[in-house]
Design a protein around this motif. Structure first.
Motif, mmCIF file in Angstrom:
data_model
loop_
_atom_site.group_PDB
_atom_site.id
_atom_site.type_symbol
_atom_site.label_atom_id
_atom_site.label_comp_id
_atom_site.label_asym_id
_atom_site.label_seq_id
_atom_site.Cartn_x
_atom_site.Cartn_y
_atom_site.Cartn_z
ATOM 1 N N GLU A 1 1.678 2.995 -3.393
ATOM 2 C CA GLU A 1 0.650 3.238 -4.661
ATOM 3 C C GLU A 1 1.372 4.306 -5.509
ATOM 4 O OE1 GLU A 1 -2.980 5.393 -3.245
ATOM 5 O OE2 GLU A 1 -2.925 3.637 -2.109
ATOM 6 N N ARG B 1 -3.367 -5.798 -8.950
ATOM 7 C CA ARG B 1 -2.635 -4.657 -8.204
ATOM 8 C C ARG B 1 -3.294 -3.323 -8.619
ATOM 9 N NH1 ARG B 1 3.505 -6.076 -6.320
ATOM 10 N NH2 ARG B 1 3.049 -7.321 -4.977
ATOM 11 N N ASP C 1 1.980 -4.578 -0.584
ATOM 12 C CA ASP C 1 1.455 -3.661 -1.584
ATOM 13 C C ASP C 1 1.317 -2.165 -0.536
ATOM 14 O OD1 ASP C 1 0.999 -5.212 -3.571
ATOM 15 O OD2 ASP C 1 -0.965 -5.669 -2.855
ATOM 16 N N LEU D 1 -1.010 -0.646 -6.819
ATOM 17 C CA LEU D 1 -0.106 -0.991 -5.596
ATOM 18 C C LEU D 1 1.143 -1.677 -6.028
ATOM 19 C CD1 LEU D 1 -3.334 -2.275 -3.635
ATOM 20 C CD2 LEU D 1 -2.215 -0.009 -3.663
#
Length: 118
Positions: free
Chosen positions: A87, A41, A84, A79
């Motif tokens: 952020e 991520r 996701d 994320l």
């Protein structure tokens, strides 16, 4: 590693401070490229785009020389959330008129960003 990209439209208000202060609006349009490790991520990003500044100066010591500027940035982030959607990141951004006007003081900005991806 994965590389992705997207177009980013931005709108910012800068509140001038000090002697001769003016406030201004910044409207930008930037292609952004992101690099991330597989199944991670975390991301790195970079972009270069066009900006329109509503004023040619922010105070007596910072004159941009033109309403039009180029803005480039580098940054990183993470994320999180379902799919996701959110952020959290950091960007270092520099705006310059690239010699289109005189003077060309430019400005550098540090940004902590919280975003929502839809």
């Amino acid at each position: 590693w994965n590389i992705t990209g997207f177009w980013e439209a931005s709108l910012a208000y800068w509140d001038g401070d000090g002697q001769g202060a003016k406030s201004l609006w910044d409207v930008g349009f930037t292609p952004v490229f992101r690099l991330s490790p597989n199944l991670s991520r975390f991301f790195l990003e970079a972009g270069i785009g066009a900006h329109y500044l509503s004023e040619k100066k922010i105070n007596d010591k910072r004159e941009f020389g033109s309403h039009f500027s180029l803005g480039d940035h580098i940054g990183f982030g993470w994320l999180f959330g379902g799919k996701d959607r959110y952020e959290l990141g950091y960007r270092f951004q520099h705006l310059t008129n690239a010699g289109l006007g005189d003077p060309n003081d430019g400005i550098s900005l540090h940004q902590v960003r919280l975003g929502y991806n839809y």
